[in-house]
Design an enzyme around this catalytic site. Structure first.
Site, mmCIF file in Angstrom:
data_model
loop_
_atom_site.group_PDB
_atom_site.id
_atom_site.type_symbol
_atom_site.label_atom_id
_atom_site.label_comp_id
_atom_site.label_asym_id
_atom_site.label_seq_id
_atom_site.Cartn_x
_atom_site.Cartn_y
_atom_site.Cartn_z
ATOM 1 N N ARG A 14 0.817 -1.202 0.000
ATOM 2 C CA ARG A 14 0.000 0.000 0.000
ATOM 3 C C ARG A 14 0.853 1.254 0.000
ATOM 4 O O ARG A 14 0.527 2.248 -0.633
ATOM 5 C CB ARG A 14 -0.893 -0.003 1.241
ATOM 6 C CG ARG A 14 -1.441 1.344 1.582
ATOM 7 C CD ARG A 14 -2.732 1.295 2.333
ATOM 8 N NE ARG A 14 -3.527 0.162 1.978
ATOM 9 C CZ ARG A 14 -4.137 -0.615 2.867
ATOM 10 N NH1 ARG A 14 -4.046 -0.349 4.149
ATOM 11 N NH2 ARG A 14 -4.851 -1.645 2.461
ATOM 12 N N TYR A 15 1.951 1.231 0.729
ATOM 13 C CA TYR A 15 2.827 2.396 0.820
ATOM 14 C C TYR A 15 3.977 2.213 -0.158
ATOM 15 O O TYR A 15 4.313 1.087 -0.518
ATOM 16 C CB TYR A 15 3.355 2.537 2.251
ATOM 17 C CG TYR A 15 2.252 2.722 3.267
ATOM 18 C CD1 TYR A 15 1.640 3.961 3.416
ATOM 19 C CD2 TYR A 15 1.805 1.665 4.043
ATOM 20 C CE1 TYR A 15 0.620 4.140 4.338
ATOM 21 C CE2 TYR A 15 0.779 1.834 4.971
ATOM 22 C CZ TYR A 15 0.192 3.082 5.116
ATOM 23 O OH TYR A 15 -0.813 3.252 6.019
ATOM 24 N N ARG B 275 7.298 0.079 1.462
ATOM 25 C CA ARG B 275 7.234 -1.016 2.446
ATOM 26 C C ARG B 275 6.010 -1.881 2.209
ATOM 27 O O ARG B 275 4.992 -1.400 1.716
ATOM 28 C CB ARG B 275 7.257 -0.464 3.872
ATOM 29 C CG ARG B 275 6.178 0.546 4.190
ATOM 30 C CD ARG B 275 6.689 1.514 5.270
ATOM 31 N NE ARG B 275 5.649 2.419 5.752
ATOM 32 C CZ ARG B 275 5.298 3.540 5.126
ATOM 33 N NH1 ARG B 275 5.844 3.874 3.986
ATOM 34 N NH2 ARG B 275 4.361 4.311 5.640
ATOM 35 N N CYS C 81 -2.486 -17.863 15.487
ATOM 36 C CA CYS C 81 -2.203 -17.005 16.631
ATOM 37 C C CYS C 81 -2.285 -17.834 17.893
ATOM 38 O O CYS C 81 -3.020 -18.805 17.967
ATOM 39 C CB CYS C 81 -3.222 -15.865 16.721
ATOM 40 S SG CYS C 81 -2.822 -14.491 15.643
ATOM 41 N N CYS D 88 -7.575 -12.696 19.611
ATOM 42 C CA CYS D 88 -8.028 -11.454 20.236
ATOM 43 C C CYS D 88 -9.433 -11.161 19.724
ATOM 44 O O CYS D 88 -9.675 -11.205 18.520
ATOM 45 C CB CYS D 88 -7.115 -10.296 19.846
ATOM 46 S SG CYS D 88 -5.394 -10.579 20.277
ATOM 47 N N CYS E 84 -9.692 -8.489 16.955
ATOM 48 C CA CYS E 84 -8.802 -8.659 15.795
ATOM 49 C C CYS E 84 -9.364 -7.975 14.552
ATOM 50 O O CYS E 84 -10.512 -8.176 14.186
ATOM 51 C CB CYS E 84 -8.596 -10.146 15.502
ATOM 52 S SG CYS E 84 -7.478 -10.428 14.114
ATOM 53 N N ARG F 258 -8.348 -8.608 11.606
ATOM 54 C CA ARG F 258 -8.414 -9.632 10.552
ATOM 55 C C ARG F 258 -9.289 -10.797 10.996
ATOM 56 O O ARG F 258 -9.018 -11.951 10.684
ATOM 57 C CB ARG F 258 -7.015 -10.116 10.184
ATOM 58 C CG ARG F 258 -6.137 -8.983 9.718
ATOM 59 C CD ARG F 258 -4.916 -9.405 8.929
ATOM 60 N NE ARG F 258 -4.128 -8.211 8.673
ATOM 61 C CZ ARG F 258 -3.031 -7.885 9.358
ATOM 62 N NH1 ARG F 258 -2.548 -8.699 10.291
ATOM 63 N NH2 ARG F 258 -2.393 -6.769 9.102
ATOM 64 N N ASP G 248 -10.751 -0.520 14.184
ATOM 65 C CA ASP G 248 -11.177 -0.611 12.784
ATOM 66 C C ASP G 248 -12.661 -0.958 12.643
ATOM 67 O O ASP G 248 -13.289 -1.440 13.581
ATOM 68 C CB ASP G 248 -10.349 -1.684 12.066
ATOM 69 C CG ASP G 248 -8.931 -1.222 11.772
ATOM 70 O OD1 ASP G 248 -8.731 0.000 11.631
ATOM 71 O OD2 ASP G 248 -8.037 -2.090 11.683
ATOM 72 N N ASP H 69 -6.866 4.012 10.779
ATOM 73 C CA ASP H 69 -6.541 3.305 9.533
ATOM 74 C C ASP H 69 -7.762 3.455 8.638
ATOM 75 O O ASP H 69 -8.821 2.903 8.922
ATOM 76 C CB ASP H 69 -6.206 1.835 9.823
ATOM 77 C CG ASP H 69 -5.137 1.314 8.859
ATOM 78 O OD1 ASP H 69 -5.044 1.860 7.740
ATOM 79 O OD2 ASP H 69 -4.412 0.375 9.227
ATOM 80 N N LYS I 157 -2.902 4.525 7.205
ATOM 81 C CA LYS I 157 -2.938 5.117 8.541
ATOM 82 C C LYS I 157 -2.892 6.635 8.457
ATOM 83 O O LYS I 157 -2.003 7.186 7.821
ATOM 84 C CB LYS I 157 -1.751 4.623 9.347
ATOM 85 C CG LYS I 157 -1.772 3.130 9.564
ATOM 86 C CD LYS I 157 -0.534 2.684 10.302
ATOM 87 C CE LYS I 157 -0.455 1.181 10.394
ATOM 88 N NZ LYS I 157 -0.108 0.562 9.081
HETATM 89 C C1 LIG Z 1 0.658 -0.442 8.924
HETATM 90 C C2 LIG Z 1 1.046 -0.886 7.625
HETATM 91 C C3 LIG Z 1 2.361 -0.758 7.173
HETATM 92 C C4 LIG Z 1 3.457 -0.130 8.007
HETATM 93 O O1 LIG Z 1 3.156 1.210 8.253
HETATM 94 P P1 LIG Z 1 4.151 2.101 9.109
HETATM 95 O O2 LIG Z 1 3.415 3.390 9.282
HETATM 96 O O3 LIG Z 1 5.398 2.206 8.342
HETATM 97 O O4 LIG Z 1 4.352 1.365 10.415
HETATM 98 C C5 LIG Z 1 2.668 -1.201 5.906
HETATM 99 N N1 LIG Z 1 1.729 -1.745 5.102
HETATM 100 C C6 LIG Z 1 0.454 -1.871 5.497
HETATM 101 C C7 LIG Z 1 -0.539 -2.440 4.564
HETATM 102 C C8 LIG Z 1 0.058 -1.463 6.774
HETATM 103 O O5 LIG Z 1 -1.206 -1.604 7.161
#
Ligand SMILES: *Cc1c(COP(=O)(O)O)cnc(C)c1O
Length: 460
Positions: free
Chosen positions: A124-125, A128, A137, A141, A144, A146, A305, A342, A349
């Protein structure tokens, strides 16, 4: 090293599970997972809490939809005298309100499955990825996000799927940070995890690996010296855990955290804001204080969420802002997490804070502090802004960025930049712009038709 605690209450639970078992079994994480409590009857037997037949029918209905699993260790933290108000009970035991699905709730509110180029990866980002390497798990929880995947045998990732994920990361050079999650990656065996970490580490563009785990909270015995010795080989590795309430920071949990910190692994914590569990400034402050005292940096505080079955855990965003107001300035900066929503639909986020900027003019910014003191900050009379055309070579600042390291700016950063002409960001389904586009297209077709007519005329 301090002896592992084995309380009288834990001894009682152990002998109820297996009369021949003792401390050695209790502190063996595999024994714990093998004896996780999965039925209401076992829960009643081990805690001494009992439900009416009528209640059990309902609870079983909830359990059929969202399975139950509590480690004997986490169960031992429930205060049975006051279980209805107990934060451990509420996070681990069935609640019939889980079956209430309100219209705004979704199975996959974060659209993780949509942003998934290969199974198990959410990209998504820009730089990363989230990599779900385990579907298992130690505890389920109740809050959760998910929940849709909990106990779903079909989505257990096999070695082939993990390889596919690793291949995706290998073939995607912009990924410099890989976040292993699940499920809980620490429910994998040391060897299997070692293999995944080794494969990822061998990818030149992967600079950082992170692991998200709740085992220090619900199964602290998982943090064995063997596990930590293995993890230590894979620096830089960051670990984020998930404490939601100060009560969870027990002697055993502290020992697990100390082991990882002693190995030089940076530790963070992600909490979820949960109604009737931790939606209180004093509880949160106590939690963050105990975390930093154990070398864990509070990282995120999540707004709950919009996943199905979580409505009874949700608080208004205002509660989170109130908590942030009680932390920022009132305690050490590094004890303050970032409060994030989120965004549903895969927006990612979004940090949310109280407002500290009160007003603004061309030469002054008016700010207020945590005490309500209002101050003005005089902007510099002269500030020579460096025009950035991304030509770092001729820039008076010495960045010395290697070619190709930077990717193009997106979002608000793009609007702020000098080198990109974009002046506005328009949502894809904006009605007004759709109308404009339609009108322009119609105009284009019209002129194209005119041109055709012209051609016809000429040929005639
Ligand atoms: C939370 C998340 C991350 C990591 O986000 P950071 O803000 O870098 O901790 C990466 N990918 C997805 C899909 C996430 O939900």
């Amino acid at each position: 090293m301090k002896e592992i605690i084995f309380t009288k209450h834990q001894q009682e639970i152990t002998s109820k599970i297996d009369p021949a078992a003792g401390k050695e079994q209790w502190t063996d994480w595999k024994w714990q997972t093998r004896h996780s409590i999965k039925t209401i009857e076992d829960f009643e037997y081990l805690t001494g809490i009992s439900f009416s037949e009528e209640e059990k029918v309902q609870l079983n209905e909830t359990r059929n939809r969202f399975p139950l699993s509590i480690t004997p260790y986490y169960l031992s933290l429930i205060n049975k005298e006051n279980y209805k108000n107990d934060p451990v009970y509420k996070q681990s035991f069935l609640d019939n309100r889980e079956l209430i699905v309100s219209s705004s709730e979704m199975g996959d509110p974060l659209s993780e499955d949509h942003d998934s180029p290969v199974p198990g990866i959410t990209h998504r980002y820009p730089d990363r990825v989230l990599f779900l390497v385990s579907n298992v798990c130690a505890m389920y929880c109740r809050h959760c996000t998910r929940k849709r995947k909990v106990g779903d045998v079909d989505s257990i990732p096999g070695r082939e799927q993990i390889k596919e994920g690793i291949d995706y990361i290998r073939n995607t050079p912009q990924v410099r940070d890989v976040l292993l999650s699940g499920g809980d990656p620490f429910l994998l065996s040391d060897d299997y995890l070692d293999w995944i970490l080794t494969e990822l580490e061998a990818i030149p563009h992967v600079q950082v690996i992170r692991i998200g785990t709740r085992t220090p909270v619900v199964l602290p015995y998982r943090i064995t010296q063997d596990l930590v010795d293995m993890l230590k080989k894979h620096q830089p590795l960051w670990i984020n855990t998930h404490f939601n309430h100060p009560r969870e920071i027990t002697a055993s949990a502290r020992k697990a955290l100390a082991r990882m910190a002693d190995a030089g692994i940076p530790l963070g914590n992600q909490s979820v804001l949960l109604a009737d569990v931790n939606d209180c400034p004093r509880i949160m402050k106590e939690l963050v204080h105990r975390l930093v005292a154990n070398r864990v940096r509070p990282y995120y505080l999540y707004q709950c969420d919009l996943s199905e079955g979580l409505s009874h855990f949700r608080t208004p965003v205002g509660k989170g802002i109130e908590i942030m107001e009680s932390l920022i300035g009132h305690t050490s900066g590094f004890a303050v997490p970032t409060y994030v929503v989120d965004a549903p639909g895969g927006g990612g986020k979004i940090p949310v804070m109280p407002n500290y900027i009160i007003s603004w003019s061309v030469n002054k910014v008016i700010l207020r502090n945590y005490e309500g003191v209002i101050t003005s900050y005089q902007e510099p009379d002269e500030y020579k802004s460096t025009l950035c055309d991304r030509n770092c070579k001729d820039c008076r600042l010495e960045l010395n960025l290697k070619d190709g390291e930077e990717i193009n700016a997106i979002g608000i950063e793009q609007l702020l930049s000098d080198y990109d002409d974009t002046i506005s960001l328009i949502p894809a389904d904006n009605e007004r712009f759709k109308r404009r586009n339609d009108a322009e297209e119609a105009e284009d077709t019209e002129s194209a038709e005119n041109a055709e007519n012209l051609e016809l005329n000429e040929t005639v």
